[in-house]
Design a protein around this motif. Structure first.
Motif, PDB file in Angstrom:
ATOM      1  N   GLU A 276     -25.654  33.438 -41.520  1.00 55.49           N
ATOM      2  CA  GLU A 276     -25.080  32.263 -42.203  1.00 55.49           C
ATOM      3  C   GLU A 276     -24.173  31.483 -41.252  1.00 55.49           C
ATOM      4  O   GLU A 276     -24.177  30.250 -41.226  1.00 55.49           O
ATOM      5  N   HIS A 277     -23.380  32.204 -40.470  1.00 58.66           N
ATOM      6  CA  HIS A 277     -22.497  31.543 -39.504  1.00 58.66           C
ATOM      7  C   HIS A 277     -23.301  30.926 -38.358  1.00 58.66           C
ATOM      8  O   HIS A 277     -23.028  29.798 -37.933  1.00 58.66           O
ATOM      9  N   ARG A 278     -24.292  31.652 -37.870  1.00 59.20           N
ATOM     10  CA  ARG A 278     -25.104  31.159 -36.757  1.00 59.20           C
ATOM     11  C   ARG A 278     -25.818  29.870 -37.166  1.00 59.20           C
ATOM     12  O   ARG A 278     -25.917  28.920 -36.381  1.00 59.20           O
ATOM     13  N   ARG A 279     -26.340  29.845 -38.363  1.00 58.38           N
ATOM     14  CA  ARG A 279     -27.081  28.680 -38.836  1.00 58.38           C
ATOM     15  C   ARG A 279     -26.191  27.443 -38.882  1.00 58.38           C
ATOM     16  O   ARG A 279     -26.632  26.328 -38.669  1.00 58.38           O
ATOM     17  N   ARG A 280     -24.918  27.662 -39.141  1.00 58.47           N
ATOM     18  CA  ARG A 280     -23.958  26.566 -39.212  1.00 58.47           C
ATOM     19  C   ARG A 280     -23.334  26.239 -37.848  1.00 58.47           C
ATOM     20  O   ARG A 280     -22.569  25.296 -37.733  1.00 58.47           O
ATOM     21  N   GLY A 281     -23.618  27.074 -36.851  1.00 60.23           N
ATOM     22  CA  GLY A 281     -23.016  26.850 -35.541  1.00 60.23           C
ATOM     23  C   GLY A 281     -21.562  27.249 -35.476  1.00 60.23           C
ATOM     24  O   GLY A 281     -20.795  26.738 -34.658  1.00 60.23           O
ATOM     25  N   VAL A 282     -21.154  28.186 -36.352  1.00 59.51           N
ATOM     26  CA  VAL A 282     -19.764  28.663 -36.392  1.00 59.51           C
ATOM     27  C   VAL A 282     -19.680  30.008 -35.664  1.00 59.51           C
ATOM     28  O   VAL A 282     -20.410  30.952 -36.004  1.00 59.51           O
ATOM     29  N   VAL A 283     -18.814  30.100 -34.661  1.00 61.63           N
ATOM     30  CA  VAL A 283     -18.650  31.340 -33.899  1.00 61.63           C
ATOM     31  C   VAL A 283     -17.898  32.369 -34.746  1.00 61.63           C
ATOM     32  O   VAL A 283     -16.886  32.049 -35.384  1.00 61.63           O
ATOM     33  N   VAL A 284     -18.381  33.601 -34.748  1.00 61.61           N
ATOM     34  CA  VAL A 284     -17.703  34.684 -35.467  1.00 61.61           C
ATOM     35  C   VAL A 284     -16.802  35.444 -34.504  1.00 61.61           C
ATOM     36  O   VAL A 284     -17.236  35.912 -33.452  1.00 61.61           O
ATOM     37  N   GLU A 285     -15.521  35.525 -34.875  1.00 60.48           N
ATOM     38  CA  GLU A 285     -14.581  36.405 -34.181  1.00 60.48           C
ATOM     39  C   GLU A 285     -14.314  37.587 -35.102  1.00 60.48           C
ATOM     40  O   GLU A 285     -13.913  37.402 -36.257  1.00 60.48           O
ATOM     41  N   GLY A 286     -14.537  38.791 -34.605  1.00 65.02           N
ATOM     42  CA  GLY A 286     -14.333  39.968 -35.433  1.00 65.02           C
ATOM     43  C   GLY A 286     -12.998  40.631 -35.147  1.00 65.02           C
ATOM     44  O   GLY A 286     -12.649  40.840 -33.988  1.00 65.02           O
ATOM     45  N   TYR A 287     -12.244  40.962 -36.193  1.00 68.34           N
ATOM     46  CA  TYR A 287     -10.992  41.686 -35.993  1.00 68.34           C
ATOM     47  C   TYR A 287     -11.030  43.023 -36.722  1.00 68.34           C
ATOM     48  O   TYR A 287     -11.835  43.235 -37.619  1.00 68.34           O
ATOM     49  N   SER A 288     -10.147  43.922 -36.302  1.00 66.35           N
ATOM     50  CA  SER A 288     -10.026  45.275 -36.876  1.00 66.35           C
ATOM     51  C   SER A 288     -11.310  46.083 -36.726  1.00 66.35           C
ATOM     52  O   SER A 288     -11.599  46.956 -37.541  1.00 66.35           O
ATOM     53  N   GLY A 289     -12.066  45.827 -35.658  1.00 66.13           N
ATOM     54  CA  GLY A 289     -13.310  46.561 -35.444  1.00 66.13           C
ATOM     55  C   GLY A 289     -13.108  48.038 -35.198  1.00 66.13           C
ATOM     56  O   GLY A 289     -13.910  48.874 -35.624  1.00 66.13           O
ATOM     57  N   LEU A 290     -12.023  48.383 -34.504  1.00 64.63           N
ATOM     58  CA  LEU A 290     -11.743  49.796 -34.233  1.00 64.63           C
ATOM     59  C   LEU A 290     -10.981  50.435 -35.386  1.00 64.63           C
ATOM     60  O   LEU A 290     -11.240  51.583 -35.748  1.00 64.63           O
ATOM     61  N   LYS A 291     -10.074  49.681 -35.966  1.00 72.13           N
ATOM     62  CA  LYS A 291      -9.270  50.207 -37.074  1.00 72.13           C
ATOM     63  C   LYS A 291     -10.160  50.640 -38.243  1.00 72.13           C
ATOM     64  O   LYS A 291      -9.872  51.638 -38.914  1.00 72.13           O
ATOM     65  N   ASN A 292     -11.247  49.898 -38.457  1.00 73.44           N
ATOM     66  CA  ASN A 292     -12.109  50.167 -39.616  1.00 73.44           C
ATOM     67  C   ASN A 292     -13.321  51.030 -39.275  1.00 73.44           C
ATOM     68  O   ASN A 292     -14.308  51.035 -39.998  1.00 73.44           O
TER      69      ASN A 292
END
Length: 258
Positions: free
Chosen positions: A175-191
């Motif tokens: 959904e983000h890629r289709r809109r051209g919106v970059v995804v920044e992921g947070y708490s990847g290690l915490k979760n």
């Protein structure tokens, strides 16, 4: 040896490093020392926020690093409850950071529905004034992003959202890629359960840590990462992700931890 990190181009042409250094929960002294260490190690992307109350320490660390301001991508965030004072909050952030502009300014999480568009217009106004180079959001849904885009004709460059193997959502990513919106992921290690056998076996195969495997997995999906640590050795290992690649089978195995 300094390794250059891979970047993704934002709509305005700004290069956003895929590996960023997060500063959430870092107290002033920790924030200063950790950001200094991160910049010495090779990070060129630092993420802070008004609510973290460490902008001045982040700014001082960038200045004391000896790097040109243009070499460091700085993100800060607007608390949604302060949306009506957005310009004043931004000017305060710029003073604390000791810079004339930030590379990315985000709304930290969605405002009330009746203020979603007006708050976004405040960010666009700051961009037009040259105070920020790129604007985006954090913790927004695709539907909320569409609302902003339809109302103003300008979509967020970035959406910063929690992301980890357990939360991996290919449909949401698309959904983000289709809109051209970059995804920044947070708490990847915490979760993430770093003792999961899938992760530990892959880590042993590549002679790295499970945390490095998880961070590399994000990069394999072109998701920006923002690992945080107050320990220099951990700051270094979180950045050292370019000496190995995950196979398609390994990426799929981690995807299915969700």
């Amino acid at each position: 040896m300094l390794r250059m990190t891979k970047t993704v181009n934002l709509p305005g042409g700004t290069a956003l490093p895929l590996i960023g250094f997060g500063t959430w929960q870092l107290q002033p002294k920790e924030a200063y020392e950790s950001v200094r260490a991160a910049l010495e190690i090779g990070y060129r992307h630092v993420d802070t926020a008004t609510l973290y109350q460490n902008e001045s320490d982040v700014g001082r660390a960038v200045k004391d690093s000896g790097l040109d301001r243009e070499q460091v991508f700085i993100t800060t965030k607007l608390p949604p409850q302060n949306a009506r004072q957005a310009r004043r909050i931004l000017e305060s952030s710029l003073r604390l950071l000791g810079t004339d502009y930030v590379d990315l300014w985000l709304i930290h999480w969605p405002t009330d529905r009746d203020e979603l568009v007006s708050a976004w217009q405040e960010l666009l106004s700051a961009k037009d004034a040259g105070l920020v180079r790129n604007v985006g959001v954090s913790n927004y849904s695709p539907a909320q992003i569409d609302l902003l885009t339809e109302a103003t004709g300008q979509q967020p460059a970035v959406n910063q959202i929690p992301w980890s193997p357990a939360q991996h959502d290919p449909a949401l990513l698309e959904e983000h890629r289709r809109r051209g919106v970059v995804v920044e992921g947070y708490s990847g290690l915490k979760n993430t359960d770093l003792h999961n056998p899938v992760l530990t076996e892959i880590a042993q195969r590549h002679e790295v840590t499970p945390a490095q495997v998880v961070l590399r997995w994000h990069l394999e999906h072109d998701i920006v990462i923002l690992p945080r640590s107050a320990r220099r050795e951990r700051v270094a290992t979180n950045f050292d992700l370019q000496g190995f690649d995950l196979s398609p089978e390994e990426v799929t195995a981690i995807d299915t931890l969700a």
